[in-house]
Each structure stands twice: as structure tokens, then as C-alpha cells.
Scaffold this active site. Structure first.
Site, short mmCIF file in Angstrom:
data_model
loop_
_atom_site.label_atom_id
_atom_site.label_comp_id
_atom_site.label_asym_id
_atom_site.label_seq_id
_atom_site.Cartn_x
_atom_site.Cartn_y
_atom_site.Cartn_z
N LYS A 113 21.80 20.43 -26.93
CA LYS A 113 22.92 19.48 -27.02
C LYS A 113 22.45 18.28 -27.83
CE LYS A 113 27.18 19.23 -25.46
NZ LYS A 113 28.10 20.35 -25.21
P1 NAD Z 1 38.00 15.78 -27.25
O1 NAD Z 1 37.37 14.50 -27.66
O2 NAD Z 1 38.71 16.60 -28.27
O3 NAD Z 1 39.08 15.49 -26.08
C1 NAD Z 1 38.77 14.80 -24.92
C2 NAD Z 1 40.05 14.46 -24.19
O4 NAD Z 1 39.73 13.79 -22.96
C3 NAD Z 1 40.96 13.51 -24.96
O5 NAD Z 1 42.31 13.84 -24.68
C4 NAD Z 1 40.62 12.14 -24.34
O6 NAD Z 1 41.68 11.22 -24.46
C5 NAD Z 1 40.37 12.53 -22.90
N1 NAD Z 1 39.52 11.59 -22.19
C6 NAD Z 1 38.42 10.96 -22.67
N2 NAD Z 1 37.90 10.14 -21.74
C7 NAD Z 1 38.69 10.28 -20.64
C8 NAD Z 1 38.69 9.69 -19.36
N3 NAD Z 1 37.79 8.78 -19.01
N4 NAD Z 1 39.66 10.09 -18.48
C9 NAD Z 1 40.60 10.98 -18.83
N5 NAD Z 1 40.65 11.56 -20.05
C10 NAD Z 1 39.72 11.21 -20.93
O7 NAD Z 1 36.85 16.61 -26.51
P2 NAD Z 1 36.82 18.15 -26.22
O8 NAD Z 1 36.08 18.83 -27.31
O9 NAD Z 1 38.18 18.62 -25.84
O10 NAD Z 1 35.87 18.19 -24.94
C11 NAD Z 1 36.36 17.95 -23.63
C12 NAD Z 1 35.36 18.46 -22.61
O11 NAD Z 1 35.16 19.86 -22.82
C13 NAD Z 1 33.96 17.84 -22.70
O12 NAD Z 1 33.41 17.81 -21.40
C14 NAD Z 1 33.20 18.85 -23.54
O13 NAD Z 1 31.80 18.79 -23.31
C15 NAD Z 1 33.79 20.14 -23.03
N6 NAD Z 1 33.67 21.29 -23.92
C16 NAD Z 1 34.12 21.23 -25.21
C17 NAD Z 1 34.03 22.36 -26.01
C18 NAD Z 1 34.61 22.40 -27.40
O14 NAD Z 1 34.58 23.48 -28.01
N7 NAD Z 1 35.16 21.33 -27.93
C19 NAD Z 1 33.42 23.52 -25.52
C20 NAD Z 1 32.98 23.54 -24.20
C21 NAD Z 1 33.11 22.42 -23.42
#
Ligand code: NAD
Length: 423
Positions: A113
Site C-alpha cells: 500500500k
Molecule cells: P473515493 O475517494 O473514490 O470515495 C470515497 C467516498 O467516501 C467519497 O464519496 C467520499 O465523499 C466519502 N467519504 C470520505 N470521507 C468520509 C467520511 N469521513 N464519512 C463518510 N464518507 C466519507 O474512494 P474509493 O476508491 O471509493 O475508496 C473507498 C474505500 O474503499 C476505501 O476504504 C478504499 O481503501 C476501499 N477500496 C477501494 C478500492 C478501489 O478500487 N478504489 C478497492 C478496494 C477497497
């Protein structure tokens, strides 16, 4: 401090949570002390401090991290997040979870990561590009298509991956598409990668519904976070006919017990940058959103959202963890006691890394697959992984998180044993 973070603050850091979860599995698998020590700690932790020229002519120092947890099963794989609060400890936890995630879906990678302490929402596109290029250059001694392959995570996307790929390629003197995944299609990205994590969450929920005899058409779903993961999951689930009743971003949430128009909300968010002020729905805070009555709750924002404090008030049958580490160990105990079915993060959100793996394979052979082929392969892997975890849970009488961890850790232990210790 916002409500939703108060409970989390009182509980453990992500790293402590990852360690606790590992201890539980190590005990279940009766791992020898030396094997525990090998798997407990990251293999490599790199901290970089680097300058970036800002638009106003000043130079600002930034700190970034790249951690490789374990590479017994293959090259290290894991996203890069940009966030003002990211820490080395958090990145270490996320790298460890990546090792287990790749093992649970059976793709040939270890876990890594990365992160940079920054607030991209307060930076211009030019500043983000210069930061991304310099960070890539600083961690170039670790990354590469055969060693460590970054991908998008919180606040990073295909755009940043394009810059990372270009920076690495410039240093090599030739194009190296396989150094990162989640890239734009024009430079070796894969069909289906953008919505892969959300699609994987959807496949996992559909499989859970089959096992639990739930009809998704009759189900009410709440999704926290409408970014890459939550937005795609909400969109795909609503297309299958399920009713999405609650959605949120970091600033605001919306609720309508009759069902929300997800496409309309995503458009509104795109145009306004926030959900605040969205008509045709009631406004809720993120704390309230998590406690809305529903059948399936998908925390898809950030870590430590379901805590010992709010877990007793959660009103759902299933929690599908789109985010990494959204449920604390205290909350896990409460959810288990209350009979709430959990699809743990390393299983539920593994669709992203799985299609990243497809992207890497396609880049290495310069032969690209159709979106139908990608989605079909993803469904096969997600369904098999769900069944493997579900069967492990039943056979060993474990909760789903422990079952996923047992399966994953035992696969990594097997690889470690088969390789032996160098020299
Ligand atoms: P992103 O930045 O695209 O979206 C994050 C979302 O969460 C946004 O809508 C944001 O407004 C919201 N958010 C941020 N802080 C917040 C808070 N304090 N309370 C409520 N909502 C909040 O990120 P993402 O890529 O969608 O990732 C989201 C989660 O999924 C993370 O934990 C990430 O590690 C995990 N994840 C992502 C992927 C991927 O392919 N992008 C894969 C596996 C896991």
C-alpha cells in the site's frame, strides 16, 4: 470532531485492528511463533519526504509512504491514497490486508500500500500532477511490473495512474504499462476496471443473498460513500432492481425509504461536488445514515465507521464492507452477537484488485479482453471466493471475517513454507 469519527477515535488504529485480527487467525491456525513473526511485520517500509513546486511559486515538502507487507505469493500489489490524515501505521495495516485479500481470491500477488499526506481537494490539478510524479520517482526503487504494482485508492484515480505510469516509463526510457493498474484505457488500462470494486461488491452481495435466501428485489440498501466503490456498487445494485434508500459522501447523506434515483444522485454529486441540497430526499448525517433501517448496509467510504458505540444501533441484516476496515473489532463482536451477516472487506471489495490483476496480465501479454470477458471472469472469481469463505466458516464454525482470514493466511503460510527461508 464529526460524530462518525468519535467512536473510532476511542478505539484502535487500523494497524492495531489488523494485528488483532491476525492474532485471532494465528491462534485458530495454531501458527508457530516464528511463522507469526514473519507474517506479522511488513517486509519493507519506505518513507519519502519530497518537495513540490506550488502554483504560487512556493515550494512545499510532502511525506509519502510505500509499504510491502509480504511477497510470498507474488509481486506486491496495492493502492495509493492521498489524504491529510494518512499515516505509516495505516499504510502498514492496509498493506497487510492486501496480502490477505489477494490470497482470499487466489490471485498471485503479495500485499502493498502507499500514501501521501496531502489534501488534494485544496490543490490544483498541476500541483497534484507534480506531487504524483515526484512521489512516483521517490518510490521507483520499489515499484515495477515484477516487484510492486500500485493502483488507485482514496482520492486517486485513473488520472494519477496515468501520471505514475508515464513517470516510471520516462525513467526507464520505454513504456511500462504493467507498472500500475487502474490506468486510462488509452495506455493499457482494462475494460471494467473503474467499476470493478463496486461490481465485485455487487457479486458478493448477490451470492450472500442466495445463501441467505434473501430476495434482492425486496431489499433496501444503504451505501456510505459514493466514490469509486460506493458509487459503482449503488449504481449496479440499483440496476439489478434493488432499492437504494440511503447514500452519503463525506459531507452529507440522503435518505428516501421509497428508494433513491442513484443515477440522478451521482449526476448531482458530479455537478455540485456534494450531496448537500439534493431534492427528493431527506438529509441525514453520516452517523444517522449508518443507523437507517435496511437489509444491506455497504460502508464504502473510510475505515472505523461501525464501532462498538454505534454497532448496537445498526438496523440491517447484512453488512458488505466496500471500504477497507470500516468495522472495528468491538463492532465485529456486537454484529456477530446480533446475528448480522458480514461480508468482510478482504472478500467484498476484492473485485478491484482482481480486475487490476486482469489489467496487469493483459499489459504483460499486450492482448486485451472485452468487458464481457472481464466481468465474467470477475464473477467467477468472486463467487468462488465467497463460497470458499462461506464453506470455511461453516466447516470451522467461524464468523465470516475469521473464515476469510483463516483461508487467506493459510494460503500465504503454504507459500512461505513451500519457498523456505533464504539463504
Ligand atoms: P473515493 O475517494 O473514490 O470515495 C470515497 C467516498 O467516501 C467519497 O464519496 C467520499 O465523499 C466519502 N467519504 C470520505 N470521507 C468520509 C467520511 N469521513 N464519512 C463518510 N464518507 C466519507 O474512494 P474509493 O476508491 O471509493 O475508496 C473507498 C474505500 O474503499 C476505501 O476504504 C478504499 O481503501 C476501499 N477500496 C477501494 C478500492 C478501489 O478500487 N478504489 C478497492 C478496494 C477497497
Amino acid at each position: 470532531m464529526p460524530d462518525h469519527q468519535r467512536g473510532a477515535q476511542a478505539e484502535e488504529s487500523s494497524y492495531e485492528v489488523a494485528q488483532q485480527q491476525f492474532n485471532i487467525v494465528a491462534d485458530l491456525l495454531e501458527l508457530a511463533p516464528d511463522v507469526r513473526e514473519v507474517l506479522r511485520y511488513p517486509k519493507r517500509e519506505l518513507i519519502v519526504h519530497f518537495p513540490v513546486k506550488m502554483d504560487d511559486g512556493t515550494v512545499k515538502m510532502f511525506t509519502g509512504f510505500r509499504v510491502q507487507h509480504n511477497i510470498a505469493r507474488g509481486p506486491a500489489k496495492g493502492g495509493v491514497r492521498y489524504h491529510p490524515d494518512v499515516t505509516l501505521e495505516e499504510v502498514k495495516a492496509l498493506a497487510m490486508w492486501m496480502t490477505w485479500k489477494c490470497a482470499v481470491v487466489g490471485i498471485p500477488y503479495g500485499g502493498a500500500k502507499g500514501g501521501v499526506i496531502c489534501d488534494p481537494k485544496k490543490m490544483s490539478v498541476g500541483e497534484i500532477e507534480r506531487l504524483t510524479r515526484r512521489y512516483t520517482s521517490e518510490i521507483a526503487l520499489l515499484i515495477g511490473p515484477e516487484s510492486d504494482i500500485p493502483a488507485p485508492d482514496l482520492n486517486t484515480s485513473a488520472r494519477e495512474m496515468g501520471w505514475m505510469m508515464d513517470t516510471y516509463s520516462m525513467q526507464k526510457g520505454y513504456s511500462v504499462p504493467a507498472v500500475v493498474t487502474g490506468k486510462p484505457l488509452s495506455i493499457g488500462g482494462s475494460e471494467g476496471r473503474r467499476e470493478a470494486t463496486g461490481r465485485g461488491v455487487t457479486f458478493a452481495i448477490q451470492e450472500a443473498a442466495r445463501h441467505l435466501n434473501m430476495d434482492l428485489l425486496d431489499s433496501k440498501i444503504v451505501v456510505q460513500g459514493i466514490g469509486n466503490v460506493g458509487g459503482a456498487a449503488a449504481d449496479l445494485l440499483s440496476r439489478t432492481g434493488a432499492k437504494i434508500v440511503g447514500l452519503s459522501d463525506s459531507k452529507a447523506g440522503v435518505f428516501n425509504s421509497k428508494g433513491l434515483n442513484v443515477a440522478e444522485i451521482l449526476r448531482y454529486k458530479n455537478e455540485n461536488g456534494t450531496l448537500q441540497g439534493f431534492p427528493e430526499a431527506d438529509a441525514v448525517t453520516n452517523a444517522e445514515l449508518l443507523e437507517l433501517p435496511c437489509d444491506i448496509l455497504v460502508p464504502a467510504a473510510i475505515q472505523s465507521q461501525i464501532t462498538g458505540e454505534n454497532a448496537p444501533c445498526i438496523k440491517t441484516k447484512v453488512v458488505a464492507e466496500g471500504a477497507n476496515g470500516p468495522t472495528t473489532p468491538q463492532a465485529d463482536d456486537v454484529l456477530n452477537d446480533r446475528g448480522i451477516f458480514l461480508i468482510p472487506d478482504i472478500l467484498a471489495n476484492a473485485g478491484g484488485v482482481t480486475v487490476s490483476y486482469f489489467e496487469w496480465v493483459q499489459d504483460l501479454q499486450s492482448l486485451f479482453w472485452s468487458e464481457e470477458e472481464i466481468n465474467a471472469r470477475l464473477e467467477k472469481i468472486m463467487t468462488k471466493a465467497f463460497r470458499d469463505v462461506y464453506n470455511t466458516a461453516r466447516e470451522r464454525k467461524l464468523d465470516m471475517r475469521s473464515a476469510a482470514n483463516v483461508l487467506a493466511v493459510s494460503r500465504v503460510v503454504q507459500a512461505f513454507r513451500d519457498r523456505g527461508i533464504y539463504p
